[in-house]
Design an enzyme around this catalytic site. Sequence first.
Site, mmCIF file in Angstrom:
data_model
loop_
_atom_site.group_PDB
_atom_site.id
_atom_site.type_symbol
_atom_site.label_atom_id
_atom_site.label_comp_id
_atom_site.label_asym_id
_atom_site.label_seq_id
_atom_site.Cartn_x
_atom_site.Cartn_y
_atom_site.Cartn_z
ATOM 1 N N ASP A 1 0.868 -1.181 0.000
ATOM 2 C CA ASP A 1 0.000 0.000 0.000
ATOM 3 C C ASP A 1 0.897 1.221 0.000
ATOM 4 O O ASP A 1 2.067 1.125 0.358
ATOM 5 C CB ASP A 1 -0.796 0.050 1.321
ATOM 6 C CG ASP A 1 -1.920 -0.939 1.342
ATOM 7 O OD1 ASP A 1 -2.257 -1.452 0.281
ATOM 8 O OD2 ASP A 1 -2.453 -1.191 2.442
ATOM 9 N N ASP B 1 -4.809 -3.403 4.932
ATOM 10 C CA ASP B 1 -5.269 -2.935 6.235
ATOM 11 C C ASP B 1 -6.787 -3.003 6.394
ATOM 12 O O ASP B 1 -7.291 -3.164 7.484
ATOM 13 C CB ASP B 1 -4.775 -1.499 6.509
ATOM 14 C CG ASP B 1 -5.004 -0.569 5.333
ATOM 15 O OD1 ASP B 1 -5.754 -0.965 4.406
ATOM 16 O OD2 ASP B 1 -4.459 0.538 5.319
ATOM 17 N N ASP C 1 -9.543 -6.312 2.498
ATOM 18 C CA ASP C 1 -8.243 -6.774 2.017
ATOM 19 C C ASP C 1 -8.008 -8.235 2.401
ATOM 20 O O ASP C 1 -7.081 -8.874 1.913
ATOM 21 C CB ASP C 1 -7.102 -5.932 2.620
ATOM 22 C CG ASP C 1 -7.031 -4.555 1.984
ATOM 23 O OD1 ASP C 1 -7.543 -4.407 0.858
ATOM 24 O OD2 ASP C 1 -6.486 -3.634 2.607
HETATM 25 P P1 ATP Z 1 -3.392 3.026 0.169
HETATM 26 O O1 ATP Z 1 -4.285 1.986 -0.402
HETATM 27 O O2 ATP Z 1 -2.086 3.129 -0.429
HETATM 28 O O3 ATP Z 1 -3.352 3.030 1.662
HETATM 29 P P2 ATP Z 1 -5.150 5.232 0.168
HETATM 30 O O4 ATP Z 1 -5.126 5.405 1.631
HETATM 31 O O5 ATP Z 1 -5.088 6.470 -0.628
HETATM 32 O O6 ATP Z 1 -4.027 4.373 -0.370
HETATM 33 P P3 ATP Z 1 -7.837 4.567 0.364
HETATM 34 O O7 ATP Z 1 -7.785 4.773 1.819
HETATM 35 O O8 ATP Z 1 -8.596 3.447 -0.200
HETATM 36 O O9 ATP Z 1 -6.433 4.426 -0.230
HETATM 37 O O10 ATP Z 1 -8.373 5.929 -0.262
HETATM 38 C C1 ATP Z 1 -8.699 6.033 -1.604
HETATM 39 C C2 ATP Z 1 -9.164 7.436 -1.914
HETATM 40 O O11 ATP Z 1 -10.340 7.722 -1.165
HETATM 41 C C3 ATP Z 1 -8.182 8.515 -1.519
HETATM 42 O O12 ATP Z 1 -7.303 8.796 -2.563
HETATM 43 C C4 ATP Z 1 -9.079 9.698 -1.249
HETATM 44 O O13 ATP Z 1 -9.376 10.369 -2.459
HETATM 45 C C5 ATP Z 1 -10.323 9.054 -0.724
HETATM 46 N N1 ATP Z 1 -10.339 9.068 0.733
HETATM 47 C C6 ATP Z 1 -9.409 8.616 1.575
HETATM 48 N N2 ATP Z 1 -9.772 8.757 2.836
HETATM 49 C C7 ATP Z 1 -10.993 9.306 2.818
HETATM 50 C C8 ATP Z 1 -11.923 9.680 3.815
HETATM 51 N N3 ATP Z 1 -11.684 9.521 5.103
HETATM 52 N N4 ATP Z 1 -13.088 10.234 3.412
HETATM 53 C C9 ATP Z 1 -13.366 10.387 2.121
HETATM 54 N N5 ATP Z 1 -12.533 10.050 1.139
HETATM 55 C C10 ATP Z 1 -11.361 9.516 1.463
#
Ligand code: ATP
Length: 952
Positions: free
Chosen positions: A352, A681, A685
């Site tokens: 990730d 996480d 997943d």
């Molecule tokens: P990784 O998978 O590498 O941890 P990530 O944290 O960006 O990446 P996600 O947590 O799935 O992956 O988030 C995907 C997208 O969703 C982010 O790029 C953001 O645009 C949006 N996002 C993340 N957190 C929030 C939140 N708390 N509320 C609304 N949208 C969110």
Amino acid sequence: MSANSLPDTATAWHGLEIEKSLELLFSNADEGLTSQEVQQRLHEYGSNELQEGAIRNPWAILCEQFKNIMLLMLIAVAIISGVLDIVALQAGNNHGNIPFKDSIAILSIVLLNGILGYVQEFRAEKALAALIKLSPSNVRVIRNGKPMDVAGREIVPGDVMLVEAGVQIAADGRLLSETNLHVRESALTGEAEAVHKRADLQLPEETSLGDRINLVFRGTEVVQGRGKALVTHTGMQTELGKIATMLQSVKSEPTPLQQRMTQLGNVLVTISLMLVVCVVVGGIIHTGSGNQIRQLLEVSLSMAVAVVPEGLPAVITVTLALGTQRMVRRHALIRKLPAVETLGSVTTICSDKTGTLTQNKMVVQSLHINQKSFTVTGQGYQPRGEFRLHNDVIMLEEHPEISPVLIACVICNNAVLQQKEGEWTILGDPTEGALVTLAGKGGVEQDQWTSKLSRVLEFPFSSERKRMSVICRAEGVDTGLSPFRDVDPLLKGLVAPNGYVMFTKGSPELILALCSHIHTSESNDPLDNQQRTAILSENDRMASKGLRVLGFAYKSLTKILPEDSAEQQEQELVWLGLLGMLDAPRPEVKLAVKECREAGIRPIMITGDHQLTARTIATELGIAGKEQRVFTGKDLESMSNEELEENVDLVGIYARVSPEHKLRIVQALQRRGKFVAMTGDGVNDAPALKQADIGIAMGITGTDVSKEASDMVLLDDNFASIVAATREGRVVYTNIRRFVKYILGSNIGEVLTIAAAPILGLADVPLTPLQILWMNLVTDGLPALALAVEPPEPDIMRHPPFTPRESIFARGLGFYMVRIGIIFSITTIILMKWAYDHTYGTSIEGLSPERWKTMVFTALCIAQMGHAIAIRSNHRLTVEMNPFSNIFVLGAVVVTTILQLMLIYVQPLRSFFGTHILSTQELFICLGFSALVFVWIELEKLFFRFIGKKNF
Ligand code: ATP
């Protein structure tokens, strides 16, 4: 109020109203308990822990040890040897030997081996169970009126617990409120389908466990939504505690290596039985009679004992146990023992981005609202900083379009900003924490605004949806002529006449696609294509700087649809703006990526974030070059599994993916023959983590569900720790191979030497079973244990990964064993023949004519000392190594040599082990012959260096 009068355990909580439940437990839905009450109840009810009924029965473990085929064969040898002793005693030709000595010794070894195996395994199970408990698993509760994270065992009846998707529920409880809460209760009911929970219901008392949808139970998993529950039962009082036998026990599965060792045992037993038959039948044919049957049997028994590596299982268990300990020190917690050795075979690490490759400390740096780009100063989560436009500090009152975004930041948010010992920290998702900080910088305080707008409904964030919405109602709205008279002026343009408003935030492309209008300082205008393009290119501009970008929108709601109607509600939104936050890469990761590449391991980034953000961070860390291909979730959806498989070796970044894509990526990589470690996480997943060869869950941000599914938990969520664990995996596997070579090589030498004695026409067997056991356990066992902690070769991470599932004998190990075994036996056989000819039958004052046997015994033991020193490295000469870099080998060699000399020169030991005193000259002759093995191995290293071949 006193905890003494808490209700008894038989209370039917599902039949009670919320108010009544709170009353019975002297608790409060908003304030929770006070710290003092918690202490009292902890004292009274004990900690929220289950007794370890789940660990396997010790007797079962003990019995299992004796099912080992090698031990069974040793028992047979002991019995036959005992029978031979009885026959000798009756015939009166016992030669003054202590009767049954060999049988007793062999049986003691069998018993010792069994007990040792038992202790190891029992301890391993307990240690593994303890390790898993150590796995950080906090529970969010409300205490003293504030949300906080506490250890699961500190939960007491009356606590108000907050649960959300991914959490494994820590205690039984009565729901106080919930949003779209779905819980998988298979641990309890066996039912795989998640149950939709409801707080507002009151159920008949006779409702069965599976239908008590207003309760939550320990050990069950929240798969969707969130909720607030009043803890009713903890520890053994919970439903799960009552059926402790159904608990998922910690399974210490045999590692692939241990399985292969069992197979090896079978092979060795078969070989030794064949040898016994050959020797006995060959001997009878050779002598033409059965007269020498006793001697032939003795030879066979010795060979059977010699062939079994009695010390090997214990050494392997110890090595694996030490490996897990070293890995914990590197912040990698092993949950399944096979991972220790298979980590060395990892060829691909799918990681990730957020939190693993980056620091997960977000700071909002840019805003793009109403065609203007603002920057924000300030560091960390401290809500102090300035807003700037073209580098000039601005007053927010002069830019009213900013306020709705800031309000959305605190309202569409579940994180809490707090100051602890002068430091600003967040409780919850760092992305959301950064938003509260940003709002604070603009004077929009979280506490104030959450009381101005009370939350009615939430459509929670998930990695699939990539967005989150909350529906709120403004306080003070009335139905009179001027409904907004008491409403904050900043809200007037946002809320509907009924006071309802929805705020949405998430992936900008997605949010924009849901918008029909755009909010400007004066009004809401229809969004045209030009504006859409401008917003998207601003999104790209921010992302290509490595920023994590979020889009914001709102909607005045005239009608509230039910909670499962997110798709319908999140339509025709009004666009508010974009915001970009910096999540800096972890500094240590760059080096770890470099190490990975040198080790032939390919790092791959799999993220939910934007492709340009992903590419910028990946380039910065060296994971991918500028030219590296990026696949997005959309690309994956339009692709068949075959197409993905064709491309999977070329793609280093997957962006905007959902958890189900992860599963497809792992499978495609595995079909290409890769051995994949994958991080995860989220609750969804879990399938990808299970599918991966090594599933890695995040210790800090990971959900309980992902941890359950993993082989390993990263205690610091850091990519560099995966690489460190991989390195340890290689060290463990290399060392195991090293001592397997060491032990089995000498066993082959022993067997061939014993077999040579009758062939050369010698009058007796050179080694007794007791002496062989001594060699296999002590003179081989101690140095082998020392070799298990041999520090890694400097180039351990500069060669390609080991082929997964390769045979233990692969890469020349089998050949080495046979080759060194033959060298061992040749030198010993020459010595044996010489010693026999010079000593047998010649009586020198004070020396026994039988001492040729002791010379063979000593030469074999001492040769193993040279072998231990030489085998420390596969290609470095002993003189090129620091003798003190593994002090244990040095110690083992010294101690074992002294013990061996004591066996010859200390009287009680001599008579017990059946050895004879050697003259100084004879002792030196033994040493000389022993040294030949060492010299041979060193010459081999030089030879391989000369022909340019490197053994790993
Ligand atoms: P990784 O998978 O590498 O941890 P990530 O944290 O960006 O990446 P996600 O947590 O799935 O992956 O988030 C995907 C997208 O969703 C982010 O790029 C953001 O645009 C949006 N996002 C993340 N957190 C929030 C939140 N708390 N509320 C609304 N949208 C969110």
